[in-house]
Design an enzyme around this catalytic site. Structure first.
Site, PDB file in Angstrom:
ATOM      1  N   SER A   1       0.838  -1.200   0.000  1.00 55.57           N
ATOM      2  CA  SER A   1       0.000   0.000   0.000  1.00 55.57           C
ATOM      3  C   SER A   1       0.876   1.253   0.000  1.00 55.57           C
ATOM      4  O   SER A   1       2.084   1.194   0.288  1.00 55.57           O
ATOM      5  CB  SER A   1      -0.902   0.018   1.236  1.00 55.57           C
ATOM      6  OG  SER A   1      -0.123   0.368   2.387  1.00 55.57           O
TER       7      SER A   1
ATOM      8  N   ARG B   1      -7.366  -1.260   0.119  1.00 60.32           N
ATOM      9  CA  ARG B   1      -6.162  -1.991  -0.285  1.00 60.32           C
ATOM     10  C   ARG B   1      -6.427  -3.507  -0.398  1.00 60.32           C
ATOM     11  O   ARG B   1      -5.874  -4.185  -1.273  1.00 60.32           O
ATOM     12  CB  ARG B   1      -4.986  -1.695   0.634  1.00 60.32           C
ATOM     13  CG  ARG B   1      -5.171  -2.026   2.108  1.00 60.32           C
ATOM     14  CD  ARG B   1      -4.053  -1.411   2.932  1.00 60.32           C
ATOM     15  NE  ARG B   1      -4.033  -1.748   4.339  1.00 60.32           N
ATOM     16  CZ  ARG B   1      -4.682  -1.098   5.297  1.00 60.32           C
ATOM     17  NH1 ARG B   1      -5.479  -0.081   4.977  1.00 60.32           N
ATOM     18  NH2 ARG B   1      -4.575  -1.438   6.574  1.00 60.32           N
TER      19      ARG B   1
ATOM     20  N   GLU C   1      -7.726  -4.778   8.976  1.00 60.64           N
ATOM     21  CA  GLU C   1      -6.426  -4.849   9.661  1.00 60.64           C
ATOM     22  C   GLU C   1      -6.611  -4.519  11.140  1.00 60.64           C
ATOM     23  O   GLU C   1      -7.597  -3.874  11.540  1.00 60.64           O
ATOM     24  CB  GLU C   1      -5.459  -3.844   9.000  1.00 60.64           C
ATOM     25  CG  GLU C   1      -4.089  -3.731   9.644  1.00 60.64           C
ATOM     26  CD  GLU C   1      -3.346  -5.063   9.685  1.00 60.64           C
ATOM     27  OE1 GLU C   1      -2.434  -5.263   8.882  1.00 60.64           O
ATOM     28  OE2 GLU C   1      -3.714  -5.889  10.538  1.00 60.64           O
TER      29      GLU C   1
ATOM     30  N   HIS D   1      -5.451  -8.636   5.529  1.00 52.69           N
ATOM     31  CA  HIS D   1      -4.338  -7.797   6.004  1.00 52.69           C
ATOM     32  C   HIS D   1      -3.331  -8.619   6.813  1.00 52.69           C
ATOM     33  O   HIS D   1      -3.636  -9.714   7.267  1.00 52.69           O
ATOM     34  CB  HIS D   1      -4.914  -6.673   6.867  1.00 52.69           C
ATOM     35  CG  HIS D   1      -5.908  -5.837   6.144  1.00 52.69           C
ATOM     36  ND1 HIS D   1      -5.592  -4.668   5.506  1.00 52.69           N
ATOM     37  CD2 HIS D   1      -7.242  -6.036   5.927  1.00 52.69           C
ATOM     38  CE1 HIS D   1      -6.678  -4.173   4.941  1.00 52.69           C
ATOM     39  NE2 HIS D   1      -7.692  -4.974   5.168  1.00 52.69           N
TER      40      HIS D   1
HETATM   41  O1  3PG Z   1      -1.309  -1.679   9.325  1.00 54.66           O
HETATM   42  C1  3PG Z   1      -0.104  -1.583   9.053  1.00 54.66           C
HETATM   43  O2  3PG Z   1       0.695  -0.730   9.475  1.00 54.66           O
HETATM   44  C2  3PG Z   1       0.504  -2.666   8.173  1.00 54.66           C
HETATM   45  O3  3PG Z   1      -0.380  -3.059   7.217  1.00 54.66           O
HETATM   46  C3  3PG Z   1       0.836  -3.841   9.056  1.00 54.66           C
HETATM   47  O4  3PG Z   1       1.616  -3.317   9.993  1.00 54.66           O
HETATM   48  P1  3PG Z   1       2.638  -4.248  10.793  1.00 54.66           P
HETATM   49  O5  3PG Z   1       3.338  -5.121   9.799  1.00 54.66           O
HETATM   50  O6  3PG Z   1       3.512  -3.239  11.461  1.00 54.66           O
HETATM   51  O7  3PG Z   1       1.769  -5.026  11.759  1.00 54.66           O
END
Ligand code: 3PG
Length: 212
Positions: free
Chosen positions: A13, A61, A88, A158
């Protein structure tokens, strides 16, 4: 009967590229992320896969990754069910902050704990445990019945909403889950047994390079 469940984290993203905590914020895919999604669809098609239904989150996304995978497979317009339950993990007060800046401010260990531990939430956000509390019931109520009924199911979601599910599918513990990374756009192809446990798992890429 084939009980196929394919999990795919969204492609890169705009905020992955900038190394920003994203959570429930709603940036789109970068051109690389679009290509990752199309490549995933091509891989799946080359495996002879087809889907009967897809599930995704309320965030673009993941929705666009889902649509691009299906388009690459010649399955545009397939029934696609969206749910906030697959969003997410909510990164709360960290959303929008740069991950390197966060490490500077709070230290590597604290940021790693927020990102990868099971039950320590980021400030104002969700822990993985909190995320699992919405992902797993949704999976059991809406996704698993379709898989067990013989439908081939795609879930485009996610990094952390999928970690919550993979933790259960792979029989990981609240400790071993901390080491699990799910790379962008790499399909995880599961086949389940009649008792819903995992018969086989195939990661459609050998060089996993988890996005930060
Ligand atoms: O939401 C986010 O920042 C990323 O998609 C996933 O973050 P992380 O890999 O830091 O959990």
């Amino acid at each position: 009967m084939e009980r196929m469940l394919v999990l795919a984290r969204h492609g890169q993203s705009e905020w992955n590229l900038k190394k920003l905590f994203t959570g429930w914020r709603d940036p789109d895919l970068t051109p690389l992320g679009v290509e990752e999604a199309r490549t995933a669809g091509r891989w799946l098609k080359a495996q002879g896969s087809q889907f009967d239904v897809a599930f995704t989150s309320n965030l673009k996304r993941a929705q666009n990754t889902c649509a691009l995978i299906l388009e690459s497979m010649g399955q545009s317009g397939l029934e696609t069910i969206r749910s906030e339950a697959l969003n997410e993990r909510d990164y709360g007060d960290l959303a929008g902050l740069n991950k390197d800046d966060a490490r500077e401010r709070w230290g590597d260990a604290q940021v790693h704990e927020w990102r990868r531990s099971y039950d320590v939430p980021p400030p104002g956000g969700e822990s993985l445990k909190d995320t699992a509390a919405r992902v797993l019931p949704y999976y059991i109520q809406h996704i698993l019945p379709r898989v067990m009924g013989g439908e081939r199911v795609l879930v485009a979601a996610h990094g952390n909403s999928l970690r919550a599910l993979v933790m259960v599918l792979d029989g990981m513990t609240t400790k071993t889950i901390a080491s699990l990374e799910i790379a962008t756009g790499i399909p995880l192809v599961y086949h389940l047994k009649a008792d819903t446990t995992v018969e086989s798992k195939l990661i459609l890429d050998k060089d996993i390079d988890a996005a930060d």
